[in-house]
Design a protein around this motif. Structure first.
Motif, mmCIF file in Angstrom:
data_model
loop_
_atom_site.group_PDB
_atom_site.id
_atom_site.type_symbol
_atom_site.label_atom_id
_atom_site.label_comp_id
_atom_site.label_asym_id
_atom_site.label_seq_id
_atom_site.Cartn_x
_atom_site.Cartn_y
_atom_site.Cartn_z
ATOM 1 N N ALA A 62 -38.950 -48.022 29.319
ATOM 2 C CA ALA A 62 -39.132 -48.976 28.221
ATOM 3 C C ALA A 62 -37.831 -49.713 27.919
ATOM 4 C CB ALA A 62 -39.628 -48.250 26.976
ATOM 5 N N LEU A 63 -36.704 -48.999 27.967
ATOM 6 C CA LEU A 63 -35.415 -49.633 27.726
ATOM 7 C C LEU A 63 -35.072 -50.605 28.851
ATOM 8 C CD1 LEU A 63 -32.761 -49.946 26.201
ATOM 9 C CD2 LEU A 63 -31.907 -47.907 27.394
ATOM 10 N N ASP A 64 -35.351 -50.215 30.104
ATOM 11 C CA ASP A 64 -35.083 -51.101 31.237
ATOM 12 C C ASP A 64 -35.851 -52.411 31.101
ATOM 13 O OD1 ASP A 64 -33.326 -49.393 32.600
ATOM 14 O OD2 ASP A 64 -34.970 -48.299 33.536
ATOM 15 N N PHE A 65 -37.136 -52.323 30.803
ATOM 16 C CA PHE A 65 -37.957 -53.530 30.690
ATOM 17 C C PHE A 65 -37.541 -54.370 29.480
ATOM 18 C CE2 PHE A 65 -40.872 -51.356 33.608
ATOM 19 C CZ PHE A 65 -41.249 -52.414 34.415
ATOM 20 N N THR A 66 -37.229 -53.713 28.382
ATOM 21 C CA THR A 66 -36.805 -54.450 27.193
ATOM 22 C C THR A 66 -35.513 -55.211 27.453
ATOM 23 O OG1 THR A 66 -37.837 -52.804 25.736
ATOM 24 C CG2 THR A 66 -36.161 -54.243 24.765
ATOM 25 N N ALA A 67 -34.579 -54.563 28.132
ATOM 26 C CA ALA A 67 -33.307 -55.214 28.439
ATOM 27 C C ALA A 67 -33.513 -56.394 29.383
ATOM 28 C CB ALA A 67 -32.340 -54.203 29.050
ATOM 29 N N LEU A 68 -34.336 -56.227 30.414
ATOM 30 C CA LEU A 68 -34.599 -57.333 31.335
ATOM 31 C C LEU A 68 -35.252 -58.511 30.617
ATOM 32 C CD1 LEU A 68 -35.881 -55.713 34.671
ATOM 33 C CD2 LEU A 68 -33.830 -57.097 34.343
ATOM 34 N N ALA A 69 -36.212 -58.218 29.742
ATOM 35 C CA ALA A 69 -36.873 -59.289 28.987
ATOM 36 C C ALA A 69 -35.882 -59.990 28.063
ATOM 37 C CB ALA A 69 -38.038 -58.721 28.187
ATOM 38 N N ALA A 70 -35.008 -59.228 27.415
ATOM 39 C CA ALA A 70 -34.023 -59.819 26.507
ATOM 40 C C ALA A 70 -33.042 -60.710 27.274
ATOM 41 C CB ALA A 70 -33.268 -58.719 25.766
ATOM 42 N N PHE A 71 -32.572 -60.251 28.428
ATOM 43 C CA PHE A 71 -31.675 -61.073 29.244
ATOM 44 C C PHE A 71 -32.374 -62.349 29.702
ATOM 45 C CE2 PHE A 71 -28.920 -57.285 29.958
ATOM 46 C CZ PHE A 71 -27.697 -57.886 29.706
ATOM 47 N N THR A 72 -33.651 -62.241 30.059
ATOM 48 C CA THR A 72 -34.397 -63.420 30.505
ATOM 49 C C THR A 72 -34.469 -64.466 29.403
ATOM 50 O OG1 THR A 72 -35.737 -62.042 31.982
ATOM 51 C CG2 THR A 72 -36.582 -64.225 31.450
ATOM 52 N N VAL A 73 -34.835 -64.044 28.215
ATOM 53 C CA VAL A 73 -34.910 -64.976 27.085
ATOM 54 C C VAL A 73 -33.543 -65.591 26.795
ATOM 55 C CG1 VAL A 73 -35.388 -65.165 24.611
ATOM 56 C CG2 VAL A 73 -36.900 -63.808 26.068
ATOM 57 N N LEU A 74 -32.509 -64.762 26.827
ATOM 58 C CA LEU A 74 -31.156 -65.252 26.571
ATOM 59 C C LEU A 74 -30.750 -66.326 27.573
ATOM 60 C CD1 LEU A 74 -28.373 -65.084 25.162
ATOM 61 C CD2 LEU A 74 -27.801 -63.231 26.757
ATOM 62 N N PHE A 75 -30.960 -66.066 28.860
ATOM 63 C CA PHE A 75 -30.574 -67.031 29.886
ATOM 64 C C PHE A 75 -31.388 -68.316 29.772
ATOM 65 C CE2 PHE A 75 -29.402 -63.117 32.580
ATOM 66 C CZ PHE A 75 -28.099 -63.151 32.104
ATOM 67 N N LEU A 76 -32.680 -68.200 29.471
ATOM 68 C CA LEU A 76 -33.515 -69.387 29.324
ATOM 69 C C LEU A 76 -33.052 -70.251 28.153
ATOM 70 C CD1 LEU A 76 -37.103 -67.959 29.976
ATOM 71 C CD2 LEU A 76 -35.889 -69.638 31.373
ATOM 72 N N VAL A 77 -32.777 -69.621 27.024
ATOM 73 C CA VAL A 77 -32.339 -70.369 25.841
ATOM 74 C C VAL A 77 -30.997 -71.047 26.103
ATOM 75 C CG1 VAL A 77 -31.571 -70.142 23.446
ATOM 76 C CG2 VAL A 77 -33.636 -68.954 24.214
ATOM 77 N N VAL A 78 -30.060 -70.306 26.694
ATOM 78 C CA VAL A 78 -28.739 -70.890 26.986
ATOM 79 C C VAL A 78 -28.867 -72.050 27.966
ATOM 80 C CG1 VAL A 78 -26.513 -70.439 28.080
ATOM 81 C CG2 VAL A 78 -27.474 -68.773 26.491
ATOM 82 N N ALA A 79 -29.681 -71.887 29.011
ATOM 83 C CA ALA A 79 -29.845 -72.949 30.006
ATOM 84 C C ALA A 79 -30.437 -74.205 29.378
ATOM 85 C CB ALA A 79 -30.725 -72.456 31.159
ATOM 86 N N MET A 80 -31.494 -74.033 28.601
ATOM 87 C CA MET A 80 -32.146 -75.198 27.999
ATOM 88 C C MET A 80 -31.205 -75.929 27.039
ATOM 89 S SD MET A 80 -35.193 -75.393 29.299
ATOM 90 C CE MET A 80 -36.446 -74.389 30.120
ATOM 91 N N LYS A 81 -30.547 -75.198 26.184
ATOM 92 C CA LYS A 81 -29.701 -75.824 25.162
ATOM 93 C C LYS A 81 -28.464 -76.472 25.777
ATOM 94 C CE LYS A 81 -31.056 -73.132 21.098
ATOM 95 N NZ LYS A 81 -31.528 -74.328 20.377
#
Length: 251
Positions: free
Chosen positions: A222-241
């Motif tokens: 659960a921690l592995d998947f949560t961390a991967l999802a959080a990194f994905t959202v972070l990278f997407l937001v940073v890239a778009m902005k």
């Protein structure tokens, strides 16, 4: 509703951009060398002569190949197109910047996912068993999306030189590989090594792979998947902005 129709329209254009990127860039020299050949030879150089079991080697090899292939296309597409003056033409079309970025990420995602099947098939042919195939498949998909989004972040600097972007990406990617439990499992790292490893998204995918292929995961799934999802959202937001700020300086 007009908003839904607009979203669907931009999604179709993002898919068209992804198909274009795969068709044009997947056979480029930097993609082949840094995305496929380099991680394979780097991994072999660290494993040959160490008499490691195949179920230990495959998770690390899979993590490296997926990481390098999924980050091989998205960093170079924008500077390459800016250099060839096709980015200006694309920006003048009725397509939103989000769709352009999403298309580049989807191309890297598809390329990384497809190439990652090779070490998986090799592992299965050599007797490696997968516990929880659905969990493992979901991890590959999520990690490919995460790494592709990370690769797009590398293309944020407003340069038209792919070599410059590759240099920036290399400065980040090589340390990430060595701190992510690819060569040394997390449970064998010192405390400071584990603390550093937790800032790498590759750490969490490698841990899931070891859990599913080796049966020796260190962190809860659960921690592995949560961390991967959080990194994905972070990278997407940073890239778009950030691309909104730097893209006008390219054309």
């Amino acid at each position: 509703m007009p908003e839904i129709a607009l979203v669907r329209q931009q999604m179709r254009r993002a898919l068209a951009i992804a198909r274009k990127d795969i068709r044009i860039y997947y056979s480029k020299g930097p993609v082949i060398i840094f995305g496929i050949l380099f991680p394979v030879f780097l991994f072999l150089s660290f494993t040959i002569g160490r008499h490691l079991s195949i179920d230990f080697m495959i998770p690390g090899l899979l993590g490296m190949i997926l990481f390098f292939t999924a980050t091989s296309i998205s960093p170079i597409v924008v500077p390459w197109e800016a250099q060839s003056r096709t980015l200006e033409r694309l920006m003048s079309c009725p397509v939103r910047l989000e769709a352009i970025i999403a298309g580049d990420i989807l191309a890297s995602f598809a390329f990384g996912t497809a190439i990652s099947l090779v070490p998986i098939i090799i592992g299965l042919a050599m007797g490696v068993t997968v516990s929880g195939p659905a969990v493992f498949a979901l991890a590959v998909i999520l990690a490919a999306l995460c790494f592709a989004s990370m690769g797009n972040v590398f293309s944020i600097p407003p340069t038209n030189l792919p070599a410059t972007v590759n240099m920036i990406a290399a400065v980040v990617k090589f340390p990430v590989v060595f701190i992510s439990g690819v060569f040394i499992p997390l449970n064998e790292l010192p405390v400071w090594g584990q603390a550093v490893a937790y800032i790498s998204p590759l750490t969490y995918f490698t841990d899931i792979s070891r859990n599913c292929l080796q049966g020796q995961g260190y962190l809860p799934l659960a921690l592995d998947f949560t961390a991967l999802a959080a990194f994905t959202v972070l990278f997407l937001v940073v890239a778009m902005k950030m691309h909104y700020k730097t893209m006008p300086r390219r054309i």
